[in-house]
Scaffold this motif. Structure first.
Motif, PDB file in Angstrom:
ATOM      1  N   GLN A 177      23.683  -5.102 -14.534  1.00  0.00           N
ATOM      2  CA  GLN A 177      23.302  -3.744 -14.128  1.00  0.00           C
ATOM      3  C   GLN A 177      21.920  -3.415 -14.685  1.00  0.00           C
ATOM      4  OE1 GLN A 177      25.894  -0.620 -15.611  1.00  0.00           O
ATOM      5  NE2 GLN A 177      24.506   0.981 -14.916  1.00  0.00           N
ATOM      6  N   LEU A 178      21.692  -3.747 -15.942  1.00  0.00           N
ATOM      7  CA  LEU A 178      20.391  -3.494 -16.567  1.00  0.00           C
ATOM      8  C   LEU A 178      19.298  -4.282 -15.847  1.00  0.00           C
ATOM      9  CD1 LEU A 178      18.609  -2.229 -18.742  1.00  0.00           C
ATOM     10  CD2 LEU A 178      19.314  -4.099 -20.279  1.00  0.00           C
ATOM     11  N   MET A 179      19.560  -5.550 -15.527  1.00  0.00           N
ATOM     12  CA  MET A 179      18.560  -6.362 -14.819  1.00  0.00           C
ATOM     13  C   MET A 179      18.221  -5.769 -13.454  1.00  0.00           C
ATOM     14  SD  MET A 179      17.196  -8.752 -16.551  1.00  0.00           S
ATOM     15  CE  MET A 179      16.307  -9.443 -15.169  1.00  0.00           C
ATOM     16  N   THR A 180      19.208  -5.227 -12.774  1.00  0.00           N
ATOM     17  CA  THR A 180      18.961  -4.585 -11.478  1.00  0.00           C
ATOM     18  C   THR A 180      17.978  -3.435 -11.654  1.00  0.00           C
ATOM     19  OG1 THR A 180      21.129  -5.207 -10.638  1.00  0.00           O
ATOM     20  CG2 THR A 180      20.051  -3.342  -9.562  1.00  0.00           C
ATOM     21  N   GLU A 181      18.164  -2.632 -12.694  1.00  0.00           N
ATOM     22  CA  GLU A 181      17.256  -1.516 -12.952  1.00  0.00           C
ATOM     23  C   GLU A 181      15.866  -2.031 -13.341  1.00  0.00           C
ATOM     24  OE1 GLU A 181      18.420   1.852 -12.387  1.00  0.00           O
ATOM     25  OE2 GLU A 181      19.808   0.444 -11.482  1.00  0.00           O
ATOM     26  N   LEU A 182      15.809  -3.051 -14.182  1.00  0.00           N
ATOM     27  CA  LEU A 182      14.521  -3.614 -14.604  1.00  0.00           C
ATOM     28  C   LEU A 182      13.756  -4.194 -13.414  1.00  0.00           C
ATOM     29  CD1 LEU A 182      15.633  -5.428 -17.877  1.00  0.00           C
ATOM     30  CD2 LEU A 182      14.343  -3.288 -17.704  1.00  0.00           C
ATOM     31  N   ASP A 183      14.475  -4.848 -12.507  1.00  0.00           N
ATOM     32  CA  ASP A 183      13.836  -5.472 -11.343  1.00  0.00           C
ATOM     33  C   ASP A 183      13.200  -4.455 -10.401  1.00  0.00           C
ATOM     34  OD1 ASP A 183      14.495  -8.008 -12.231  1.00  0.00           O
ATOM     35  OD2 ASP A 183      16.208  -8.246 -10.868  1.00  0.00           O
ATOM     36  N   ARG A 184      13.750  -3.246 -10.347  1.00  0.00           N
ATOM     37  CA  ARG A 184      13.205  -2.267  -9.405  1.00  0.00           C
ATOM     38  C   ARG A 184      12.229  -1.282 -10.057  1.00  0.00           C
ATOM     39  NH1 ARG A 184      15.414   2.555  -8.596  1.00  0.00           N
ATOM     40  NH2 ARG A 184      17.063   3.239  -9.974  1.00  0.00           N
ATOM     41  N   ALA A 185      12.036  -1.412 -11.367  1.00  0.00           N
ATOM     42  CA  ALA A 185      11.143  -0.494 -12.078  1.00  0.00           C
ATOM     43  C   ALA A 185       9.675  -0.844 -11.850  1.00  0.00           C
ATOM     44  CB  ALA A 185      11.446  -0.541 -13.578  1.00  0.00           C
ATOM     45  N   ARG A 186       8.844   0.195 -11.831  1.00  0.00           N
ATOM     46  CA  ARG A 186       7.392   0.015 -11.844  1.00  0.00           C
ATOM     47  C   ARG A 186       7.013  -0.150 -13.305  1.00  0.00           C
ATOM     48  NH1 ARG A 186       3.080   3.905 -12.236  1.00  0.00           N
ATOM     49  NH2 ARG A 186       4.645   5.536 -12.198  1.00  0.00           N
ATOM     50  N   VAL A 187       6.308  -1.231 -13.612  1.00  0.00           N
ATOM     51  CA  VAL A 187       5.942  -1.545 -14.990  1.00  0.00           C
ATOM     52  C   VAL A 187       4.489  -1.135 -15.222  1.00  0.00           C
ATOM     53  CG1 VAL A 187       5.771  -3.373 -16.726  1.00  0.00           C
ATOM     54  CG2 VAL A 187       7.595  -3.450 -15.009  1.00  0.00           C
ATOM     55  N   VAL A 188       4.274  -0.360 -16.293  1.00  0.00           N
ATOM     56  CA  VAL A 188       2.938   0.113 -16.652  1.00  0.00           C
ATOM     57  C   VAL A 188       2.676  -0.273 -18.106  1.00  0.00           C
ATOM     58  CG1 VAL A 188       3.051   2.046 -15.024  1.00  0.00           C
ATOM     59  CG2 VAL A 188       3.727   2.407 -17.402  1.00  0.00           C
ATOM     60  N   ALA A 189       1.422  -0.215 -18.507  1.00  0.00           N
ATOM     61  CA  ALA A 189       1.090  -0.434 -19.913  1.00  0.00           C
ATOM     62  C   ALA A 189       1.869   0.580 -20.742  1.00  0.00           C
ATOM     63  CB  ALA A 189      -0.405  -0.272 -20.136  1.00  0.00           C
ATOM     64  N   GLN A 190       2.392   0.148 -21.893  1.00  0.00           N
ATOM     65  CA  GLN A 190       3.231   1.024 -22.717  1.00  0.00           C
ATOM     66  C   GLN A 190       2.537   2.360 -22.997  1.00  0.00           C
ATOM     67  OE1 GLN A 190       6.246  -0.502 -23.315  1.00  0.00           O
ATOM     68  NE2 GLN A 190       7.143   1.274 -24.303  1.00  0.00           N
ATOM     69  N   GLY A 191       1.238   2.338 -23.262  1.00  0.00           N
ATOM     70  CA  GLY A 191       0.487   3.555 -23.552  1.00  0.00           C
ATOM     71  C   GLY A 191       0.288   4.456 -22.348  1.00  0.00           C
ATOM     72  N   LYS A 192       0.532   3.961 -21.140  1.00  0.00           N
ATOM     73  CA  LYS A 192       0.369   4.753 -19.911  1.00  0.00           C
ATOM     74  C   LYS A 192       1.689   5.340 -19.420  1.00  0.00           C
ATOM     75  CE  LYS A 192      -4.021   3.712 -19.005  1.00  0.00           C
ATOM     76  NZ  LYS A 192      -5.066   4.680 -18.885  1.00  0.00           N
ATOM     77  N   VAL A 196      10.152   4.006 -14.062  1.00  0.00           N
ATOM     78  CA  VAL A 196       8.900   3.548 -14.662  1.00  0.00           C
ATOM     79  C   VAL A 196       9.213   3.097 -16.089  1.00  0.00           C
ATOM     80  CG1 VAL A 196       8.179   5.868 -15.375  1.00  0.00           C
ATOM     81  CG2 VAL A 196       6.479   4.065 -15.114  1.00  0.00           C
ATOM     82  N   LEU A 197       8.728   1.908 -16.427  1.00  0.00           N
ATOM     83  CA  LEU A 197       8.952   1.343 -17.759  1.00  0.00           C
ATOM     84  C   LEU A 197       7.647   0.812 -18.316  1.00  0.00           C
ATOM     85  CD1 LEU A 197      12.241  -0.687 -17.293  1.00  0.00           C
ATOM     86  CD2 LEU A 197      11.889   1.218 -18.839  1.00  0.00           C
ATOM     87  N   GLY A 198       7.528   0.883 -19.627  1.00  0.00           N
ATOM     88  CA  GLY A 198       6.396   0.269 -20.297  1.00  0.00           C
ATOM     89  C   GLY A 198       6.574  -1.238 -20.336  1.00  0.00           C
ATOM     90  N   ALA A 199       5.461  -1.958 -20.293  1.00  0.00           N
ATOM     91  CA  ALA A 199       5.504  -3.428 -20.257  1.00  0.00           C
ATOM     92  C   ALA A 199       6.220  -4.003 -21.478  1.00  0.00           C
ATOM     93  CB  ALA A 199       4.088  -3.984 -20.150  1.00  0.00           C
ATOM     94  N   GLU A 200       6.009  -3.402 -22.642  1.00  0.00           N
ATOM     95  CA  GLU A 200       6.645  -3.908 -23.864  1.00  0.00           C
ATOM     96  C   GLU A 200       8.169  -3.797 -23.780  1.00  0.00           C
ATOM     97  OE1 GLU A 200       6.795  -2.433 -28.429  1.00  0.00           O
ATOM     98  OE2 GLU A 200       4.783  -2.607 -27.563  1.00  0.00           O
ATOM     99  N   ASP A 201       8.672  -2.602 -23.411  1.00  0.00           N
ATOM    100  CA  ASP A 201      10.119  -2.418 -23.255  1.00  0.00           C
ATOM    101  C   ASP A 201      10.663  -3.332 -22.165  1.00  0.00           C
ATOM    102  OD1 ASP A 201      10.325  -0.498 -25.246  1.00  0.00           O
ATOM    103  OD2 ASP A 201      10.505   1.207 -23.858  1.00  0.00           O
ATOM    104  N   HIS A 202       9.954  -3.408 -21.051  1.00  0.00           N
ATOM    105  CA  HIS A 202      10.413  -4.232 -19.934  1.00  0.00           C
ATOM    106  C   HIS A 202      10.593  -5.686 -20.365  1.00  0.00           C
ATOM    107  CE1 HIS A 202      10.323  -6.353 -16.051  1.00  0.00           C
ATOM    108  NE2 HIS A 202      10.886  -5.237 -15.578  1.00  0.00           N
TER     109      HIS A 202
END
Length: 135
Positions: free
Chosen positions: A41-56, A15-21
């Motif tokens: 490698q980083l892009m692979t992790e970013l591609d499979r992450a669920r993106v949420v609002a940074q505050g969530k 899970v990543l915040g939208a801003e970091d993503h």
């Protein structure tokens, strides 16, 4: 051992915040040359992450600036702050997200484990023990 007998462990949910993503995606897409493999490698992790609002973002999720304590199956037990490449200083405990360990940590939560290949090619498992906000 046959390939059917070798079981690949399931990858943990990230899970990543939208801003970091957004920042990390832009950065990784702009990398070429010797760092391209880690950027991939980083892009692979970013591609499979669920993106949420940074505050969530859950408090125990590894984000940019987090101080992360983790162990690996070879007994490596460390605490690092996850930072952007220009802020990295291993002697101060700041590891870049553009390192194999940094790319593996982003988006994990306390208690999660992920297969990880060390710089010397060993196949290990990394487990997050604690996540706290950076200073």
């Amino acid at each position: 051992m046959s390939q059917t007998a070798m079981k690949t462990p399931a990858l943990p949910r990230l899970v990543l915040g939208a801003e970091d993503h957004g920042k990390l995606t832009t950065m990784a897409n702009g990398i070429s040359g010797p760092m391209a493999a880690v950027a991939d490698q980083l892009m692979t992790e970013l591609d499979r992450a669920r993106v949420v609002a940074q505050g969530k973002l859950p408090d125990d999720a590894v984000r940019m600036g987090s101080v992360v304590s983790f162990t690996t199956t070879d007994g490596f037990d460390r605490t690092f702050q996850l930072v952007f490449p220009g802020e990295a200083d291993i002697s101060s405990g700041k590891v870049s997200v553009l390192t194999p360990i940094g790319a593996a940590l982003i988006g994990l939560r306390e208690g999660q484990s992920i297969p990880w290949t060390s710089r010397d090619g060993r196949k290990l498992t990394l487990t997050v023990v604690n996540v706290r906000p950076g200073d």
